[in-house]
Design a protein around this motif. Structure first.
Motif, PDB file in Angstrom:
ATOM      1  N   ARG A   1       0.298   4.749  -2.049  1.00 18.02           N
ATOM      2  CA  ARG A   1       0.184   6.081  -1.456  1.00 18.02           C
ATOM      3  C   ARG A   1       1.129   7.057  -2.144  1.00 18.02           C
TER       4      ARG A   1
ATOM      5  N   PRO B   1       0.805  -1.224   0.000  1.00 15.16           N
ATOM      6  CA  PRO B   1       0.000   0.000   0.000  1.00 15.16           C
ATOM      7  C   PRO B   1       0.834   1.269   0.000  1.00 15.16           C
ATOM      8  N   GLY B   2       2.042   1.210   0.556  1.00 15.93           N
ATOM      9  CA  GLY B   2       2.878   2.418   0.581  1.00 15.93           C
ATOM     10  C   GLY B   2       3.200   2.923  -0.795  1.00 15.93           C
ATOM     11  N   LEU B   3       3.416   1.968  -1.720  1.00 20.07           N
ATOM     12  CA  LEU B   3       3.712   2.386  -3.087  1.00 20.07           C
ATOM     13  C   LEU B   3       2.503   3.088  -3.697  1.00 20.07           C
TER      14      LEU B   3
END
Lengths: 369, 422, 222
Positions: free
Chosen positions: C8, C4-6
């Protein structure tokens, strides 16, 4: 069985990411770093020697050019040393103003450091440009204060040269509202991104003992869990009247260094808000009868240091009673933080070389002076 | 003569040259330049002209895509991008190309001159060969090979060879780093790239790209999400784009294998790189986004162009947002992550096809939903598996006692007095 | 590593994609027809009649309108504003300059009775090529004769032209910056659209009446 041998590569002084004219002779075994030999001095301008032939106010213009991404802090450090040497009692409003200016400069410096981390990680400039965009708004404030964006020369012995203009205060409020958002954005890109986390966590770990022994200071030291901040340990200016939190991390890797920088910049915003609350009208510097333009401090020597954006930034001044310092020495935090470069890099991969190097957040103008 | 029947451009040229041929019966008499018995010459000329049109089309597309990418970079970075030469700066890359041509051509003393000059040629020709099998519209292609996909996979590996030759021939240590990285990355990513297409082959039953487009009743991205993700990442690695741009890691290697190239040799490398990006997007658009198929509001070529630009935009977006990965992580991702994902994809597709050998459109939608669920599920599992090494150490931040600081304590316990004496 | 960080990160860049560019197109801005007509405050039809070239260019977004960088009035820039009538030739600025780039030669001047004029200034050279615009000379000037300028587009191809002499200083635009000149800030003097013509206005006091001048200097009443 083919025999292998290590390869020595010369990186710099003309290299896109050595943060200036820095040179490293690096020996690689495959992609792994075996040995690093830093070579510097390409930007040596002899500032310390030049200072011996200039009056105390004129030396100020040399300090601008040492660490050119945080000139306000250089000015502050130098001016504090001069005030201590010449026993100058500063005006309160001037002190508050220079605290505001130097904290703004700290935010700008940390923005640059954080932006360049992600640039070194290879993100093609997007986060760098976001952080530079925010830095420009801070430099606009400096232009309002003193007419220059980078080489400020704003401070004078006893305070600042001139009071802030009226339009400065609303603009400052606006910037202070924007800065946390900018850091939110950077943190979203930095500390949420799995690629960045996996590339920085656990890389280039330094032990607190070795850092204390190598006299490393600043965010690098605080990332190792050492609670050493001169604003708190040895309060200069009015930092003893201000409550602020000192962010600490305990893993002492590349990620921790940048996490500490971001948190510190957020703290700077709170410090500036407290300064705005406490500042009162009055003169910004003593009159020229008390503090003449041509200072003649009594003979003696003095060392005064502040918490710069990169670590302890100190000036050692010797006076022989004349109009110019007999000796001026700078304790440049960038140079001293470089001490453990070899220990940081050996055993890491080539990809992480410039990330670790950038996590020191050094400035070649300050290293070579 | 199947080729003449299917290929519209070829047929147009050919039938203009000769008018007495059974495959041109619906064309009427246009020009009829060549007399009878010279069909072979007409065949040759029209084939040559077709290639000429295609190559120039690609060159134009590269020039346009460089400009478009720079405009997009500008927008992503909150600036305006090139806007000085021509409307919205559209001639900027033309000016760049002219500038590159007139620059001095430097060959380093240590370079192996023959290989140094050979490398740009080797780099550029496989890229153009990729385009030859891609159908750009209905009946618009150079050749419809029945092993089209295999041909693409085979030809793209050649560019790795060019990178290695360029890096070796430069006689520069930094370039050699780049070449070695290119070998490691390209070899690793060939495998997931090839395996991710197996599901597509099973569904379409053909290797010809035209056949694959025609077999897509619904775009294969819906039926093969895992295949799409793996193929997208693998082709990013093949064309050296962020997050896999190790070969040209700007912040480490300068320009990597391009360090010693100047003038038009550099220009050719640059062109080949961007052409490879367009080629990869074209393959993705053809295989996963149903190529030139689309509602008949617009002509097929425009549908293909729209899909191509979408994929290019996605690549630019990724390039602007993500930093580069470390070399060990890239190889881990290929062997431990993408390889497993392709195997999962193949197994799932095999089971589905053995249950429903010839699905209708409605059954395909059900298959798509199942595939998406499996895709998200397996992506989460694999990413957790890969993420194991990355730990946040915020959790124990509050509990730790800070390092003891204070003048006395430092003196007594942490400064090694022997070292100080020395 | 797919996580999910990517996503974001992708979200942040997408948000910035739709922001207005933060950059300023200096020195010219490329505009389309509506903006050009708004800039010239003409209707598009009149625009085509009066300036056909730029109007046609603006159809392709290629018309150019000048763009200025917002500057603070304290901006320390080039083209020093110097008032000969205020300068006494004391050479405080030359002494205070860290680089020593100001050269002043004076000779005993006329006996013309003017405020603060004792010596006539023969040479007043500033070597702009070495100047670092620290503004210390301005701070040193006791008679407010020398002021920092506010412009910055003064590059030349000849080094000799980088030395500003007395004539250049006299003939230059008097657009002083308010660096170390609080009187300009009190008056809200804006150097970017107005100019100081009279040397009395540059001082730290009200402009004296001619009669008081006569009283003070000629009749020595006070």
């Amino acid at each position: 069985m083919p025999s292998t041998q290590p390869v020595t590569v010369n990186l710099g002084p003309q290299h896109p990411s050595t943060h200036g004219v820095f040179r490293m002779r690096v020996t690689f075994d495959g992609e792994e770093i075996v040995d690093v030999e830093p070579v510097f001095g390409y930007l040596h301008r002899g500032s310390e020697k030049l200072a011996e032939e200039r009056t105390y106010t004129q030396v100020l213009t040399l300090t601008d050019r040492m660490d050119y991404v945080s000139s306000m802090l250089n000015n502050q450090s130098y001016i504090l040393a001069v005030e201590k040497l010449a026993n100058v009692e500063p005006s309160p409003r001037g002190v508050w103003l220079r605290m505001i200016a130097s904290e703004l400069q700290r935010i700008a410096s940390h923005l640059v450091a954080t932006g360049f981390l992600i640039q070194d990680l290879g993100a093609l400039g997007t986060p760098l440009i976001y952080s530079m965009r925010q830095r420009e708004y801070i430099l606009d404030l400096f232009e309002m204060l003193c007419g220059a964006r980078i080489t400020n020369s704003y401070l004078r012995p006893g305070g600042v040269y001139m009071d802030a203009p009226e339009e400065f205060w609303p603009a400052l409020d606006k910037v202070l509202l924007d800065v946390p958002h900018a850091f939110d954005e950077l943190e979203e890109l930095l500390s949420a991104n799995e690629i960045i986390k996996s590339r920085t966590i656990g890389v280039s770990i330094l032990s607190p003992e070795s850092m204390v022994n190598a006299s490393i200071t600043g965010p690098m030291l605080r990332a190792g869990g050492v609670d050493w901040d001169l604003r708190h340990r040895n309060p200069y200016d009015f930092y003893d009247q201000i409550n602020f939190h000192r962010p600490l991390h305990n893993s002492s890797d590349n990620f921790a260094r940048f996490w500490v920088r971001i948190q510190e910049a957020r703290e700077s915003v709170k410090i500036i808000r407290q300064c705005i609350d406490k500042i009162e009208p009055g003169p910004v510097r003593p009159s020229f009868d008390e503090v003449p333009r041509l200072l003649r401090p009594p003979p003696g020597d003095v060392y005064s240091a502040i918490e710069g954006s990169k670590g302890e930034l100190g000036f050692y001044l010797v006076s022989d009673g004349g109009i110019a310092p007999y000796r001026c020495h700078v304790r440049a935090s960038s140079l001293i933080n470089l001490t453990l470069l070899r220990e940081m890099l050996i055993g890491e991969l080539f990809n992480d070389l410039f990330v670790s190097f950038g996590s020191i957040d050094l400035n070649m103008g300050e290293v070579d002076r | 003569m199947d080729m003449i029947v299917e290929n519209n451009i070829f047929r147009f040229i050919y039938c203009n040259l000769v008018n007495t041929n059974e495959s041109c019966s619906d064309f009427g008499n246009f020009l009829g330049i060549l007399p009878l018995g010279f069909e072979w010459l007409a065949f040759l000329i029209s084939g040559f002209l077709l290639c000429f049109i295609y190559i120039n089309g690609i060159l134009g597309a590269v020039i346009l895509s460089i400009w478009g990418e720079r405009r997009l970079y500008g927008r992503f970075q909150n600036r305006s991008g090139p806007n000085r030469w021509g409307p919205m700066g559209v001639f900027t890359s033309t000016a760049d190309a002219i500038k590159v041509m007139f620059k001095e051509d430097v060959v380093p003393v240590d370079a192996d001159k023959f290989l140094f000059n050979l490398a740009p040629v080797l780099m550029v020709f496989p890229v153009f060969m990729v385009f030859s099998v891609i159908p750009v519209g209905i009946g618009t292609f150079v050749v419809d090979l029945n092993v089209g996909l295999l041909f693409i996979l085979a030809v793209t590996s050649l560019s790795g060879l060019a990178v290695v030759i360029a890096s070796w021939a430069s006689g520069n240590r930094i370039s050699i780093f780049s070449g070695l990285r290119a070998v490691a990355v390209l070899i690793s990513y060939e495998i997931p790239m090839a395996l991710s297409l197996v599901g597509v082959l099973m569904l379409s039953g053909t290797l010809s790209l035209n056949g694959i487009v025609e077999a897509q009743k619904i775009p294969f991205i819906l039926l093969q999400p895992l295949g799409f993700v793996v193929f997208f990442l693998a082709s990013l690695a093949e064309i050296n784009r962020t997050p896999f741009d190790l070969t040209e890691a700007e912040s480490e290697l300068g320009a990597g294998y391009l360090n010693d190239y100047s003038s038009m040799k550099f220009g050719i490398f640059f062109l080949a790189e961007f052409a490879a990006t367009i080629g990869a997007s074209a393959v993705i658009a053809t295989v996963f986004l149903a190529g030139w198929k689309g509602p008949e509001i617009l002509p097929s070529h425009i549908w293909f162009g729209i899909k191509l630009i979408l994929v290019l935009g996605l690549i630019v977006w990724v390039r602007m947002s993500w930093p580069r990965m470390r070399i060990d992580q890239i190889l881990h991702l290929a062997w431990k992550g993408l390889f497993e994902l392709t195997l999962i994809n193949i197994i799932v597709t095999t089971i589905m096809i053995s249950i429903k050998p010839d699905p209708s459109v409605n059954e395909m939608w059900i298959m798509a939903i199942i595939n998406w669920v499996i895709c998200i599920f397996s992506l989460i599992i694999v990413s957790k598996f890969l993420n194991r090494s990355v730990k946040d150490n915020f959790s124990n931040l509050k509990n730790t006692t800070p390092y003891p600081v204070g003048t006395e304590k430092i003196k007594s316990s942490f400064i090694n007095k022997k070292e100080m004496v020395n | 590593m797919i996580g999910p960080g990517l996503l974001r990160g992708l979200k942040i860049t997408l948000i910035n994609f739709f922001r207005f560019p933060a950059t300023i197109q200096y020195p010219n801005r490329r505009v389309w027809l509506p903006e050009l007509s708004r800039y010239n405050s003409l209707t598009p039809l009149k625009l085509f009649l009066e300036t056909p070239k730029s109007a046609i260019l603006s159809l392709f977004g290629m018309a150019e309108i000048p763009m200025k960088i917002p500057q603070s009035p304290r901006f320390r820039g080039n083209e020093f504003a110097w008032f000969e009538d205020r300068c006494t030739g004391c050479a405080s600025c030359a002494k205070y300059c860290p680089l020593g780039i100001i050269e002043i030669v004076t000779s005993p001047g006329s006996t013309d009775i003017q405020e603060g004029e004792n010596y006539s200034i023969d040479v007043f050279d500033i070597d702009i090529g070495r100047c670092m615009f620290c503004g210390l000379c301005v701070e040193a000037c006791p008679y407010d004769a020398l002021h920092m300028g506010t412009s910055f587009e003064r590059s030349t191809t000849v080094r000799n032209k980088l030395v500003i002499n007395k004539d250049n200083l006299n003939n230059s635009d008097k657009k002083p910056s308010s660096w170390y000149r609080p009187q300009f800030e009190e008056r809200e003097f804006n150097p970017f659209d107005s100019e100081i013509e009279d040397h009395y206005e540059a001082g730290r006091h009200e402009k004296p009446e001619k009669r008081t001048m006569k009283d003070r200097w000629v009749d020595r009443n006070n």
